[in-house]
Design a protein around this motif. Structure first.
Motif, PDB file in Angstrom:
ATOM      1  N   GLN A 291      -4.734  13.448  -0.853  1.00 54.47           N
ATOM      2  CA  GLN A 291      -5.153  14.182   0.474  1.00 54.47           C
ATOM      3  C   GLN A 291      -6.026  15.291   0.537  1.00 54.47           C
ATOM      4  OE1 GLN A 291      -3.739  12.717   3.323  1.00 54.47           O
ATOM      5  NE2 GLN A 291      -2.651  11.455   2.189  1.00 54.47           N
ATOM      6  N   ALA A 292      -5.985  16.178  -0.823  1.00 51.29           N
ATOM      7  CA  ALA A 292      -6.558  17.270  -0.993  1.00 51.29           C
ATOM      8  C   ALA A 292      -8.112  16.934  -1.117  1.00 51.29           C
ATOM      9  CB  ALA A 292      -6.244  17.973  -2.106  1.00 51.29           C
ATOM     10  N   LYS A 293      -8.465  15.699  -1.912  1.00 54.89           N
ATOM     11  CA  LYS A 293      -9.668  15.396  -2.193  1.00 54.89           C
ATOM     12  C   LYS A 293     -10.576  14.712  -1.028  1.00 54.89           C
ATOM     13  CE  LYS A 293      -9.710  17.270  -5.860  1.00 54.89           C
ATOM     14  NZ  LYS A 293     -10.630  18.412  -6.204  1.00 54.89           N
ATOM     15  N   GLY A 294      -9.539  14.495   0.060  1.00 59.91           N
ATOM     16  CA  GLY A 294     -10.329  13.836   1.382  1.00 59.91           C
ATOM     17  C   GLY A 294     -10.029  12.469   1.557  1.00 59.91           C
ATOM     18  N   ARG A 295      -8.816  12.098   1.087  1.00 58.99           N
ATOM     19  CA  ARG A 295      -8.258  10.701   1.408  1.00 58.99           C
ATOM     20  C   ARG A 295      -9.506   9.319   1.091  1.00 58.99           C
ATOM     21  NH1 ARG A 295      -6.718  11.015   7.166  1.00 58.99           N
ATOM     22  NH2 ARG A 295      -6.463   8.833   6.817  1.00 58.99           N
ATOM     23  N   ASN A 296     -10.144   9.529   0.173  1.00 55.46           N
ATOM     24  CA  ASN A 296     -11.013   8.631  -0.232  1.00 55.46           C
ATOM     25  C   ASN A 296     -10.601   7.327  -1.049  1.00 55.46           C
ATOM     26  OD1 ASN A 296     -13.487  10.051   0.957  1.00 55.46           O
ATOM     27  ND2 ASN A 296     -13.202  11.310  -0.474  1.00 55.46           N
ATOM     28  N   HIS A 297     -10.795   6.248  -0.981  1.00 51.87           N
ATOM     29  CA  HIS A 297     -10.181   5.329  -1.934  1.00 51.87           C
ATOM     30  C   HIS A 297     -10.246   5.526  -3.281  1.00 51.87           C
ATOM     31  CE1 HIS A 297     -13.704   2.667  -3.033  1.00 51.87           C
ATOM     32  NE2 HIS A 297     -14.139   3.486  -1.879  1.00 51.87           N
ATOM     33  N   TRP A 298     -11.533   6.121  -3.676  1.00 48.11           N
ATOM     34  CA  TRP A 298     -11.654   6.234  -5.038  1.00 48.11           C
ATOM     35  C   TRP A 298     -10.640   7.749  -5.899  1.00 48.11           C
ATOM     36  CZ3 TRP A 298     -15.617   6.707  -1.782  1.00 48.11           C
ATOM     37  CH2 TRP A 298     -16.160   7.927  -1.112  1.00 48.11           C
ATOM     38  N   ASN A 299     -10.259   8.496  -4.785  1.00 52.06           N
ATOM     39  CA  ASN A 299      -9.171   9.325  -5.071  1.00 52.06           C
ATOM     40  C   ASN A 299      -8.004   8.990  -5.469  1.00 52.06           C
ATOM     41  OD1 ASN A 299     -11.176  11.261  -2.715  1.00 52.06           O
ATOM     42  ND2 ASN A 299     -11.208  11.541  -5.186  1.00 52.06           N
ATOM     43  N   CYS A 300      -7.712   7.553  -5.152  1.00 52.70           N
ATOM     44  CA  CYS A 300      -6.431   7.126  -5.397  1.00 52.70           C
ATOM     45  C   CYS A 300      -6.398   5.772  -6.289  1.00 52.70           C
ATOM     46  CB  CYS A 300      -5.980   6.730  -4.094  1.00 52.70           C
ATOM     47  SG  CYS A 300      -4.066   5.832  -4.280  1.00 52.70           S
ATOM     48  N   HIS A 301      -7.119   6.033  -7.509  1.00 46.62           N
ATOM     49  CA  HIS A 301      -7.737   4.964  -8.372  1.00 46.62           C
ATOM     50  C   HIS A 301      -6.416   5.073  -9.426  1.00 46.62           C
ATOM     51  CE1 HIS A 301      -9.408   2.263 -11.412  1.00 46.62           C
ATOM     52  NE2 HIS A 301      -9.402   1.631 -10.200  1.00 46.62           N
ATOM     53  N   PHE A 302      -6.806   6.170 -10.027  1.00 48.46           N
ATOM     54  CA  PHE A 302      -5.592   6.746 -11.363  1.00 48.46           C
ATOM     55  C   PHE A 302      -5.728   5.477 -12.429  1.00 48.46           C
ATOM     56  CE2 PHE A 302      -4.483   9.449  -8.051  1.00 48.46           C
ATOM     57  CZ  PHE A 302      -4.313  10.741  -8.629  1.00 48.46           C
ATOM     58  N   GLY A 303      -7.006   5.116 -12.868  1.00 48.76           N
ATOM     59  CA  GLY A 303      -6.950   3.974 -13.775  1.00 48.76           C
ATOM     60  C   GLY A 303      -6.356   2.820 -13.389  1.00 48.76           C
ATOM     61  N   ASN A 304      -6.341   2.590 -12.165  1.00 46.02           N
ATOM     62  CA  ASN A 304      -5.880   1.301 -11.410  1.00 46.02           C
ATOM     63  C   ASN A 304      -4.278   1.287 -11.381  1.00 46.02           C
ATOM     64  OD1 ASN A 304      -5.971  -1.145  -9.971  1.00 46.02           O
ATOM     65  ND2 ASN A 304      -5.843  -2.220 -11.814  1.00 46.02           N
ATOM     66  N   SER A 305      -3.791   2.604 -11.312  1.00 43.37           N
ATOM     67  CA  SER A 305      -2.026   2.848 -11.461  1.00 43.37           C
ATOM     68  C   SER A 305      -1.665   3.339 -10.095  1.00 43.37           C
ATOM     69  CB  SER A 305      -1.516   3.645 -12.525  1.00 43.37           C
ATOM     70  OG  SER A 305      -2.193   4.825 -12.384  1.00 43.37           O
ATOM     71  N   ALA A 306      -2.456   3.186  -9.014  1.00 40.26           N
ATOM     72  CA  ALA A 306      -2.276   3.736  -7.697  1.00 40.26           C
ATOM     73  C   ALA A 306      -2.437   2.687  -6.673  1.00 40.26           C
ATOM     74  CB  ALA A 306      -2.752   5.018  -7.459  1.00 40.26           C
ATOM     75  N   LEU A 307      -1.812   2.875  -5.628  1.00 37.80           N
ATOM     76  CA  LEU A 307      -1.970   2.143  -4.386  1.00 37.80           C
ATOM     77  C   LEU A 307      -2.226   3.162  -3.113  1.00 37.80           C
ATOM     78  CD1 LEU A 307       0.886  -0.454  -4.561  1.00 37.80           C
ATOM     79  CD2 LEU A 307      -1.439  -0.957  -4.871  1.00 37.80           C
ATOM     80  N   VAL A 308      -3.200   2.684  -2.036  1.00 34.90           N
ATOM     81  CA  VAL A 308      -3.300   3.193  -0.744  1.00 34.90           C
ATOM     82  C   VAL A 308      -2.387   2.445  -0.079  1.00 34.90           C
ATOM     83  CG1 VAL A 308      -4.652   3.860   0.979  1.00 34.90           C
ATOM     84  CG2 VAL A 308      -5.691   3.941  -1.378  1.00 34.90           C
ATOM     85  N   VAL A 309      -1.503   3.353   0.637  1.00 32.10           N
ATOM     86  CA  VAL A 309      -0.659   2.641   1.642  1.00 32.10           C
ATOM     87  C   VAL A 309      -0.643   2.990   2.822  1.00 32.10           C
ATOM     88  CG1 VAL A 309       1.149   2.087  -0.258  1.00 32.10           C
ATOM     89  CG2 VAL A 309       1.363   4.092   1.038  1.00 32.10           C
ATOM     90  N   CYS A 310      -0.260   2.258   3.928  1.00 32.88           N
ATOM     91  CA  CYS A 310      -0.352   2.551   5.337  1.00 32.88           C
ATOM     92  C   CYS A 310       0.975   3.111   6.136  1.00 32.88           C
ATOM     93  CB  CYS A 310      -0.827   1.518   6.099  1.00 32.88           C
ATOM     94  SG  CYS A 310      -2.749   1.018   5.667  1.00 32.88           S
ATOM     95  N   THR A 311       1.912   2.847   5.238  1.00 26.69           N
ATOM     96  CA  THR A 311       3.346   3.165   5.685  1.00 26.69           C
ATOM     97  C   THR A 311       3.768   4.593   5.248  1.00 26.69           C
ATOM     98  OG1 THR A 311       4.002   0.815   5.772  1.00 26.69           O
ATOM     99  CG2 THR A 311       5.685   2.456   5.661  1.00 26.69           C
ATOM    100  N   ASP A 312       4.283   5.514   5.717  1.00 27.51           N
ATOM    101  CA  ASP A 312       4.457   6.760   5.462  1.00 27.51           C
ATOM    102  C   ASP A 312       5.627   6.681   4.410  1.00 27.51           C
ATOM    103  OD1 ASP A 312       5.284   9.582   5.178  1.00 27.51           O
ATOM    104  OD2 ASP A 312       5.435   9.751   7.180  1.00 27.51           O
ATOM    105  N   PRO A 313       5.486   7.163   3.147  1.00 31.93           N
ATOM    106  CA  PRO A 313       6.643   7.006   2.186  1.00 31.93           C
ATOM    107  C   PRO A 313       7.581   8.494   2.260  1.00 31.93           C
ATOM    108  CG  PRO A 313       4.226   7.718   1.061  1.00 31.93           C
ATOM    109  CD  PRO A 313       4.029   7.732   2.828  1.00 31.93           C
TER     110      PRO A 313
END
Length: 102
Positions: A72-94
């Motif tokens: 969120q702090a870095k702008g919600r870019n898909h590349w800010n949620c990669h973490f070495g392929n250990s993360a997922l971008v989701v559309c459902t509020d967790p």
């Protein structure tokens, strides 16, 4: 890709709120590294004992929150949620209980 496909993709990537969470298949070492990295870049005090997102006190929960704070702090870019392929971008509020994901 069709125009409809492009507009749907635009909606998901730009207009729809998204969050970053840890992949369930992530190992303990990776989750710890993700927490350390994210929390070196953003304020993770929300994870401290007694704070709204401290429970459940497990690596998957804490990593997801830390990774999302970074995303969120870095702008919600898909590349800010990669973490070495250990993360997922989701559309459902967790969010859960009083722990509100930004």
């Amino acid at each position: 890709m069709t125009m409809k496909g492009i507009s749907n993709l635009f909606y998901i990537l730009v207009l729809q709120k998204t969050w970053c969470v840890a992949k369930p298949s992530s190992d303990e070492k990776t989750l710890k590294e993700n927490i350390n990295y994210a929390c070196s870049q953003v304020d993770c005090r929300i994870l401290q004992k007694g704070c709204t997102c401290s429970l459940p006190d497990n690596l998957m929960n804490h990593a997801s929150i830390a990774m999302n704070l970074y995303y969120q702090a870095k702008g919600r870019n898909h590349w800010n949620c990669h973490f070495g392929n250990s993360a997922l971008v989701v559309c459902t509020d967790p969010s859960y209980g009083s722990c509100i994901y930004e």
